[in-house]
Design an enzyme around this catalytic site. Sequence first.
Site, PDB file in Angstrom:
ATOM      1  N   ASP A 159      41.721 -11.583  14.372  1.00 19.99           N
ATOM      2  CA  ASP A 159      41.860 -13.032  14.257  1.00 19.99           C
ATOM      3  C   ASP A 159      41.214 -13.716  15.462  1.00 19.99           C
ATOM      4  OD1 ASP A 159      42.695 -15.413  13.075  1.00 19.99           O
ATOM      5  OD2 ASP A 159      44.688 -14.635  12.615  1.00 19.99           O
ATOM      6  N   ASP A 220      43.634 -20.192   5.611  1.00 17.12           N
ATOM      7  CA  ASP A 220      44.613 -19.319   4.978  1.00 17.12           C
ATOM      8  C   ASP A 220      44.997 -19.836   3.588  1.00 17.12           C
ATOM      9  OD1 ASP A 220      44.618 -17.830   7.261  1.00 17.12           O
ATOM     10  OD2 ASP A 220      46.636 -18.372   7.902  1.00 17.12           O
TER      11      ASP A 220
END
Length: 431
Positions: A159, A220
């Site tokens: 990430d 997301d």
Amino acid sequence: MLSGYLRFLCFCTLIIYVSCYNNGVARTPPMGWLSWERFRCNTDCVNHPKNCISEQLYRDMADRLYEDGWLKHGYEFVNVDDCWSSKNRTTEKELQSDPVRFPSGIAALADYVHEKGLKLGIYGDMGTLTCGGYPGTMGYEKIDARTFAKWGIDMLKLDGCYSNETEQAVGYPLMSKELNATGRRIVYSCSWPAYRGGLPPKVNYTLLGEICNLWRNYGDIDDSLEAVLKIINWWGDNQDALIPAAGPGKWNDPDMLIAGDFSLSFEESKLQFGMWAILAAPLLVSADLRIIDEKIRDKIYFNTEVIRVNQDPLGIQGRRIRTDHMCQLWVRPLVGEQQAIAVFTTEPYGEPTGFTFTLKELGIQNPAAEYVLIDIFDTDNSFNHNSDKSYALTEPITIEVNPNGIRMFRAVPYKFSVSELKVDVLEFDLL
């Protein structure tokens, strides 16, 4: 002025640009399970013992993948997401799992997963901290890569929280170099483009294809049809930039599959799964496999023909051909001069929507070609029962699509006999 650390990373990056190599993995989109959307960062194992981020959760999901038939259909990864680690590194500066929630350690979890013929993925962050506030990888790239390899990790999702544009530009390539240096074949999933808006010129997809196996392009996903459609439409709106980036060993990643959670109906679940196949997307399910609806599992996730489209070895991402009110027509080239066709609608009315198209719209270049259509979601319908019916390129084809639903077809050149067609389409062994 750059810090000493960043000056060092910039130097390393110059080396990486000319020394990175294809690591030979993810030649088709990875398939498996990922915890984030369904379980997020629940670390309260006292009040939520079955739903907290713990080694038991991942063992349970490995059991389900193995015992319930998922692995037989190609779902091989058990992917740990954020909030698995301790808040502190060891005295040797290595990452370590939370001692209460993962008392056996990650290496033992990897052994458990590997014994079932599965693979283990893990989460990291190239910043100073993960998105959940756990130790990041910045400054520890070599140590973390070696640690993951030592544990037996098969995929790393890296990430980008708590990092800036300059740090990402050097950190993501550097981690690729360090992973390759371990000698272990680790699928490398980068979130880098999602932090840069997902599009050129801020995103260099040529470089990404040289250092990563898949990458998150967009934000997301949430548990809603709205989130699914927002992603699909963004892919369609930007397909000219995204399609050239994808191919064997390097995939655009629109995020997890949410069918089997709380929001999507059966038809909506088919829509997401079918479109992820058209998009050549990784198929990473984020649902509780212990309680998932068997109809969603068996009729959608275990649909061999849809999986076959997703895993097509050409690796060409599908393209949106037409938007007609609330319907969309998509096509994806497949091996053997075949095409995968998807028509979906977001029409909210209580009856199916009619949609007419021609094969010529799909961009087929052979003017003499005729095709047989195989409905790959509904194997009992008239298209399959009349499998010797062929369609010329300009012949109108009319279908009906359920509200918030999808129809998918495999278009096969009519040069095959009916018997050859049945073997070609219905007796496929997953790659």
